[in-house]
Design a protein around this motif. Structure first.
Motif, PDB file in Angstrom:
ATOM      1  N   TYR A 119       0.838  -1.207   0.000  1.00  0.00           N
ATOM      2  CA  TYR A 119       0.000   0.000   0.000  1.00  0.00           C
ATOM      3  C   TYR A 119       0.869   1.251   0.000  1.00  0.00           C
ATOM      4  O   TYR A 119       1.999   1.231   0.486  1.00  0.00           O
ATOM      5  N   ILE A 120       0.308   2.303  -0.578  1.00  0.00           N
ATOM      6  CA  ILE A 120       0.933   3.633  -0.536  1.00  0.00           C
ATOM      7  C   ILE A 120      -0.176   4.628  -0.226  1.00  0.00           C
ATOM      8  O   ILE A 120      -1.157   4.734  -0.968  1.00  0.00           O
ATOM      9  N   TYR A 121      -0.039   5.317   0.894  1.00  0.00           N
ATOM     10  CA  TYR A 121      -1.030   6.325   1.270  1.00  0.00           C
ATOM     11  C   TYR A 121      -0.716   7.648   0.582  1.00  0.00           C
ATOM     12  O   TYR A 121       0.407   7.875   0.125  1.00  0.00           O
ATOM     13  N   LYS A 122      -1.683   8.541   0.559  1.00  0.00           N
ATOM     14  CA  LYS A 122      -1.500   9.864  -0.049  1.00  0.00           C
ATOM     15  C   LYS A 122      -0.381  10.643   0.630  1.00  0.00           C
ATOM     16  O   LYS A 122       0.248  11.501   0.032  1.00  0.00           O
ATOM     17  N   THR A 123      -0.125  10.325   1.902  1.00  0.00           N
ATOM     18  CA  THR A 123       0.935  10.993   2.663  1.00  0.00           C
ATOM     19  C   THR A 123       2.323  10.535   2.226  1.00  0.00           C
ATOM     20  O   THR A 123       3.321  11.106   2.634  1.00  0.00           O
ATOM     21  N   GLY A 124       2.367   9.453   1.427  1.00  0.00           N
ATOM     22  CA  GLY A 124       3.651   8.897   1.010  1.00  0.00           C
ATOM     23  C   GLY A 124       4.055   7.694   1.845  1.00  0.00           C
ATOM     24  O   GLY A 124       4.970   6.960   1.485  1.00  0.00           O
ATOM     25  N   HIS A 125       3.389   7.506   2.989  1.00  0.00           N
ATOM     26  CA  HIS A 125       3.663   6.337   3.835  1.00  0.00           C
ATOM     27  C   HIS A 125       3.291   5.075   3.062  1.00  0.00           C
ATOM     28  O   HIS A 125       2.244   5.012   2.424  1.00  0.00           O
ATOM     29  N   GLU A 126       4.171   4.088   3.085  1.00  0.00           N
ATOM     30  CA  GLU A 126       3.879   2.845   2.377  1.00  0.00           C
ATOM     31  C   GLU A 126       4.383   1.651   3.160  1.00  0.00           C
ATOM     32  O   GLU A 126       5.183   1.782   4.076  1.00  0.00           O
ATOM     33  N   TYR A 179      -5.253  -2.259  -4.919  1.00  0.00           N
ATOM     34  CA  TYR A 179      -3.793  -2.307  -5.093  1.00  0.00           C
ATOM     35  C   TYR A 179      -3.451  -3.391  -6.116  1.00  0.00           C
ATOM     36  O   TYR A 179      -2.905  -4.445  -5.757  1.00  0.00           O
TER      37      TYR A 179
END
Length: 141
Positions: free
Chosen positions: A59-66, A137
């Motif tokens: 996963y990759i969140y909009k915040t860039g956290h993955e 995903y």
């Protein structure tokens, strides 16, 4: 930099289940292991010290956290059994209405024992979660 805490490990799923003190919880863990394995077609893997996961997705969140996580899983904890299904799909909430005795958290569904739930609904929840995450995903696996 953030480091993901819950990662897939090479620890033995069977050894983890065998270490469960409660005979009933151990029986339920083996029953869930069979159901999740059969319904997903994935081999069970330990994620962190206490989650038994099946399949995985990135996963990759909009915040860039993955990071990586199991598609579905469960953890036979002391108080309750935690079931891990994807969140964000209305079908999950619809299925949970007929699931049986449970409580829900943000990402977990908690049960006391397998006998409290409808196994057919459990199987549907497993399939719904896997399909939802693979669609969300698609590059996973």
């Amino acid at each position: 930099m953030y480091e993901q805490k819950t990662k897939e490990t090479d620890d033995s799923v069977v050894e983890f289940i065998e270490a469960i003190e409660s005979k009933k919880k151990k029986e339920d863990a083996y029953r869930l292991l069979d159901i999740f394995t059969e319904e997903t077609g994935y081999e069970a893997k330990m994620w962190g010290p206490s989650i038994i996961g099946f399949g995985s997705y990135h996963y990759i969140y909009k915040t860039g956290h993955e990071g990586d996580a199991p598609l579905v899983g469960f953890s036979p904890r002391k108080a309750k059994i935690s079931l891990y299904f994807a969140t964000g799909d209305q079908e999950r909430e619809t299925l949970l209405k007929d699931f049986g005795k449970h409580t829900s958290g943000k990402s977990c569904v908690y049960i006391n024992k397998v006998d409290d739930i409808d196994i057919d609904i459990l199987k549907k929840l497993i399939h719904q979660s896997v399909a939802f995450l693979k669609k969300l995903y698609p590059a996973s696996e």
